[in-house]
Design an enzyme around this catalytic site. Structure first.
Site, PDB file in Angstrom:
ATOM      1  CE  LYS A 135     -10.559  -1.545  -0.281  1.00  0.00           C
ATOM      2  NZ  LYS A 135      -9.482  -2.310  -0.935  1.00  0.00           N
ATOM      3  CG  ASP A 178      -1.865  -1.048   1.379  1.00  0.00           C
ATOM      4  OD1 ASP A 178      -1.560  -2.167   0.952  1.00  0.00           O
ATOM      5  OD2 ASP A 178      -2.948  -0.803   1.923  1.00  0.00           O
ATOM      6  CG  HIS A 188      -4.701  -3.477  -5.861  1.00  0.00           C
ATOM      7  ND1 HIS A 188      -4.642  -4.451  -4.900  1.00  0.00           N
ATOM      8  CD2 HIS A 188      -3.999  -3.960  -6.914  1.00  0.00           C
ATOM      9  CE1 HIS A 188      -3.921  -5.484  -5.343  1.00  0.00           C
ATOM     10  NE2 HIS A 188      -3.525  -5.200  -6.566  1.00  0.00           N
ATOM     11  NE  ARG A 243     -10.572  -1.214  -4.312  1.00  0.00           N
ATOM     12  CZ  ARG A 243     -10.171  -2.472  -4.315  1.00  0.00           C
ATOM     13  NH1 ARG A 243     -11.048  -3.455  -4.412  1.00  0.00           N
ATOM     14  NH2 ARG A 243      -8.892  -2.766  -4.229  1.00  0.00           N
ATOM     15  CG  ASP A 289      -2.763  -3.643  -1.539  1.00  0.00           C
ATOM     16  OD1 ASP A 289      -3.894  -3.132  -1.678  1.00  0.00           O
ATOM     17  OD2 ASP A 289      -2.580  -4.685  -0.895  1.00  0.00           O
ATOM     18  CG  ASP A 290      -6.130  -0.315  -1.582  1.00  0.00           C
ATOM     19  OD1 ASP A 290      -6.535  -0.785  -2.662  1.00  0.00           O
ATOM     20  OD2 ASP A 290      -6.629  -0.621  -0.484  1.00  0.00           O
TER      21      ASP A 290
END
Ligand SMILES: *[C@@H]1O[C@H](CO)[C@@H](O)[C@H](O)[C@H]1NC(C)=O
Ligand SMILES: *[C@@H]1O[C@H](CO)[C@@H](O)[C@H](O)[C@H]1NC(C)=O
Length: 354
Positions: A248, A172, A215, A246, A193-194
């Site tokens: 989530k 991340d 991501h 996003r 990752d994010d």
């Protein structure tokens, strides 16, 4: 409000002693703390395996990085670096590098198993300014921005590009939790990752950042029972990520996600889904019906544009019927595999499949 703490940084600079104190090893860093040094210049510095480069106890100081910082190899769960306190100015000078040499830990498993991997850098700061730092190759998680208050983070480079071919995972960029009045601007993240994973906090701005290879930009609800409120994500580019942006919320998670704005986000060659808003997230992947308990309120997705690869999907909305007050206008090219949506508040128009 943001302008106030910029001035705190400027004030710190004004009152620093110009000569400064050079640090080439951890003993000198401890000496600097004892002396109450106000300007510390970190030169080429090797941190022994299993030790943290620990900048606690330096309230009101400026810490500047001038050389290459490296770390010994060990499997452990600590952080390679910690910045904790108030009134810090942390900055990088031209030519410096904070090199995690993460390839020594990378095994494609990230936080899910294999080698125990330390986090790269932990920030718990108040009234502080962090800028111009270059981080390379995190073992796993990059920057943990935790319980920060009135902090401005500018022009960081988080470069885990090597991880794409050498087994980097869960790297991340920024993990932000429990913060208030934090602004992250002008940063570049290349990772696995994010780019941003924001799980709680209030009045957070993430602007003018570029995310490559990971991501996407994410707000995560119901993760620690926390509240994410007044979050502004604007003027960013998301390039060659699997997801663009996003929100989530965790399956069975409790909390609140309120006042989240994504505005003027350019997507480029997103491989799976442009915009995702889901209420059934698990670390191992979303699953089943979304759950109530962490409603997504006052969500704004405006001026989200660019492209998703043709075989991907423009939008995925899959939330329980407790979402409300959304504004949505996106203009995404490609992403021709439309998927069904669920839980979109009445009157909001989003292109989904049947
Ligand atoms: C440094 O600042 C933190 C955060 O405000 C505070 O909790 C801590 O007591 C301070 N340390 C010293 C030595 O003043
Ligand atoms: C679409 O194709 C690209 C490139 O071939 C691939 O990387 C990606 O995973 C595909 N996306 C989906 C959703 O299958």
């Amino acid at each position: 409000m943001m302008a106030e703490f910029v001035n705190v940084g400027a004030l710190c600079l004004l009152f620093t002693i110009v000569s400064g104190f050079d640090v080439w090893n951890l003993d000198q860093l401890e000496q600097a703390k004892k002396n109450g040094e106000k300007l510390i210049t970190v030169k080429d510095l090797h941190v022994p395996a299993g030790k943290t480069l620990d900048f606690q106890g330096l309230n009101g100081s400026t810490i500047q990085f001038a050389g290459r910082v490296t770390f010994g190899y060990q499997e452990w769960r600590g952080h390679l670096m910690i910045f904790k306190g108030a009134g810090y100015t942390v900055k990088g000078l031209p030519g410096h590098l904070i090199d995690g040499e993460g390839h020594r830990w990378w095994d494609t498993l990230g936080g899910n198993g294999g080698k125990l991997k330390p986090g790269f850098a932990y920030f718990q700061l108040e009234n502080s300014y962090v800028r111009d730092l270059k981080f390379k190759n995190a073992p796993a998680l990059g920057l943990a921005i935790n319980a920060c208050k009135n902090v401005q983070i500018d022009n960081l480079d988080i470069d885990n590009a090597d991880g794409h071919t050498k087994g980097g995972h869960n790297t991340d960029g920024f993990d932000v939790a429990r913060c208030e009045n934090v602004k992250i601007s002008g940063c570049r993240v290349n990772n696995q990752d994010d780019c941003l994973a924001l799980s709680s906090g209030k009045n957070i701005v993430f602007s003018n950042n570029v995310c490559i290879g990971g991501h996407g930009i994410a707000v995560i609800g119901g993760y620690d029972g926390g509240i994410a409120e007044d979050i502004l994500i604007k003027d960013c580019k998301v390039i060659k990520n699997n997801i663009g942006v996003r929100v989530k919320t965790m399956l069975n998670g409790k909390g609140l996600v309120k006042g989240i704005t994504f505005d003027n986000i350019q997507l480029q060659d997103i491989s799976e889904i442009g915009i995702v808003v889901i209420g059934n997230y698990l670390n191992s992947g979303p699953r089943g019906q979304p759950t109530k308990g962490c409603p997504i309120q006052k969500l704004q997705m405006t001026n989200i544009y660019g492209n998703v690869l043709k075989n991907g999907t423009k939008h995925l909305v899959w939330v329980a019927d407790d979402a409300s007050n959304w504004i949505w206008n996106s203009k995404i090219q490609g992403g021709e595999r439309l998927r069904p949506c669920q839980g979109i508040p009445k009157g909001v128009n989003i292109e989904c499949g049947k």
